[in-house]
Enzyme design. Structure first.
Site, PDB file in Angstrom:
ATOM      1  CG  ASP A  97      -7.339   8.769  -2.879  1.00 56.13           C
ATOM      2  OD1 ASP A  97      -6.249   9.389  -2.934  1.00 56.13           O
ATOM      3  OD2 ASP A  97      -7.496   7.654  -3.413  1.00 56.13           O
ATOM      4  CD  GLU A 136      -1.435   6.405  -3.938  1.00 55.88           C
ATOM      5  OE1 GLU A 136      -0.450   5.672  -4.101  1.00 55.88           O
ATOM      6  OE2 GLU A 136      -2.269   6.181  -3.040  1.00 55.88           O
TER       7      GLU A 136
HETATM    8  C1  LIG Z   1      -1.323  -0.390  -9.500  1.00 57.46           C
HETATM    9  S1  LIG Z   1      -2.178   0.786  -8.670  1.00 57.46           S
HETATM   10  C2  LIG Z   1      -2.186   0.226  -7.019  1.00 57.46           C
HETATM   11  C3  LIG Z   1      -1.605   1.153  -6.076  1.00 57.46           C
HETATM   12  C4  LIG Z   1      -1.331   0.589  -4.711  1.00 57.46           C
HETATM   13  N1  LIG Z   1      -0.567   1.552  -3.970  1.00 57.46           N
HETATM   14  C5  LIG Z   1      -0.324   1.432  -2.652  1.00 57.46           C
HETATM   15  C6  LIG Z   1       0.568   2.461  -2.028  1.00 57.46           C
HETATM   16  O1  LIG Z   1      -0.816   0.550  -1.972  1.00 57.46           O
HETATM   17  C7  LIG Z   1      -0.538  -0.688  -4.813  1.00 57.46           C
HETATM   18  O2  LIG Z   1       0.681  -0.675  -4.952  1.00 57.46           O
HETATM   19  O3  LIG Z   1      -1.163  -1.758  -4.786  1.00 57.46           O
HETATM   20 ZN   LIG Z   2      -0.572   6.954   0.095  1.00 54.48          ZN
HETATM   21 ZN   LIG Z   3      -2.314   4.174   0.648  1.00 52.64          ZN
END
Ligand SMILES: CSCC[C@H](NC(C)=O)C(=O)O
Ligand SMILES: [Zn+2]
Ligand SMILES: [Zn+2]
Length: 405
Positions: A76, A148
């Protein structure tokens, strides 16, 4: 000049609109199925949540009882603000960087994050298996997971908890990292843990012209103040170089940002409730249990309540020394290709956290050096030369880690 078949296939992958919140996973799975057929790989799809496929392309090793190698990527991509793009984000437009067409920029959402990685794995396997007819000692699983970008709860989390994952007998994993505007290759051996906390205060209401006591806002303000001061101390640490003069990275400190504020109905009505939401990212050196208890105590002290929307409580990191048998092989393969390694803690959250929590050593790498950080940004692109170099990179790294005795 005609486009190389590997680039053509990459462009096809980039054109699949696996964009949140309604990713086209079905076209993506069909594309991956075709790749598996062309490469002679075993192909498996498992949906732990309907419509959200985990796709596994497997290349059996000559010693299949040895723990396997996971090449993980998410399919995604994040949404776009199309009006800010110079080219349509799902056309994968190839734009020459000079009049001679020495190189091209390929503009597409997901090009950096992380289709260059996922497709890089496949082209590297094509080279090793189909073109060079090599055999690997260990079984390799190229795993393509959904969701993800929205936390991986319906994707990697459920997959790692499944019997199918246990059956893979995973020994080592590669996953995404981040581009580096500087020269070294960033290798992420851990990540900061998300703590998304809401402080909810309730209080007395009344006419906005009065001295109302015990209001929701009064309770919330010292809590916000406390976390802002904490933020300041962490910022000071972040700004203080190491003894050797090198800059600190975000992964080494804990950040706290006030990201949500909700209260009020009308100017002259004192609100009955008020909420402040923080996005806190805890560096692995922090005792997460104690940190959470402190937040709860802070709320209680000021008469508020907490709600943890996300709280990651595992701070496993992957060893980057000889205690991890895959590290020397990885390091050697990477340095043989002329890269200097810069080890880091990933500032945000990736699917690697689920792997590390399950005891699988995982390294996050996106082989983009001297390249702008464009993940989640407008006009995300990778250069064609970077994609071709990524294939070389993965061919070297995969052969090294999959042949660890
Ligand atoms: C807690 S799930 C969120 C996932 C998201 N990942 C990235 C890589 O932006 C973040 O860290 O905000
Ligand atoms: Zn990523
Ligand atoms: Zn990302």
């Amino acid at each position: 000049m005609s486009i190389r078949p590997s680039v053509q296939r990459f462009i096809e992958y980039l054109r699949i609109k696996t964009v949140q919140p309604t990713p086209d996973y079905s076209t993506c799975t069909k594309f991956l199925r075709r790749q598996a057929q062309e490469l002679g790989l075993d192909f498996n799809v498992k949906e732990y949540v309907a419509g959200k496929p985990v796709v596994i392309l497997s290349w059996p090793g000559t010693s299949p009882s040895l723990p396997s190698i996971i090449l993980n990527s998410h399919t995604d991509v994040v949404p776009v603000f199309e009006e800010f793009w110079d080219y349509p984000p799902f056309d994968a437009t190839r734009v020459a960087t000079d009049a001679q067409g020495t190189d091209f920029k390929i503009y597409a959402r997901g090009s950096q994050d992380m289709k260059i990685v996922g497709h890089g794995y496949l082209e590297a396997i094509r080279r090793l298996k189909v073109e060079e007819k090599q055999q690997m000692l260990r079984t390799i699983h190229a795993v393509f997971v959904p969701d993800e970008e929205i936390g991986g709860h319906d994707g990697m989390k459920l997959f790692v908890e499944s019997k199918e994952f246990a059956a893979l007998n995973a020994g080592f994993a590669l996953d995404e990292g981040m581009a580096n505007p500087d020269k070294p290759l960033r290798v992420f051996y851990g990540e900061r843990a998300p703590c998304w906390v809401k402080f909810i205060a309730r209080g007395n209401t009344g006419h906005g012209s009065q001295f109302i006591e015990g209001t929701a806002a009064e309770k919330l303000v010292p809590i916000i103040d406390h976390l802002m001061q904490f933020r300041q101390t962490q910022l000071q640490i972040y700004k203080t170089p190491h003894d050797d003069g090198s800059q600190r990275t975000l992964g080494e400190v804990t950040t706290a940002n006030l990201t949500l504020l909700n209260s009020g109905v009308q100017h002259n009505v004192v609100p009955e409730n008020a909420t402040a939401g923080f996005d806190i990212r805890m560096t692995p050196a922090v005792d997460y249990t104690e940190f959470k208890r402190d937040l709860e105590a802070l709320a209680e002290k000021h008469g508020a309540e907490t709600e943890f929307v996300q709280f990651w409580d595992d701070n496993s990191t992957t060893a980057t020394d000889t205690s991890n048998p895959f590290w020397p092989a990885f390091e050697q393969a990477v340095t043989a290709q002329g890269f200097d390694i810069f080890k880091e803690i990933f500032p945000a959250a990736t699917d690697s956290r689920y792997l590390r929590r399950a005891g699988v050593p995982a390294l996050g790498v996106t082989p983009l050096c001297q390249a702008p950080i464009l993940l989640h940004d407008h006009n995300e692109f990778v250069k064609e030369s970077e994609f071709l170099a990524a294939i070389d990179f993965y061919a070297g790294v995969i052969a090294a880690v999959a042949n660890v005795h």
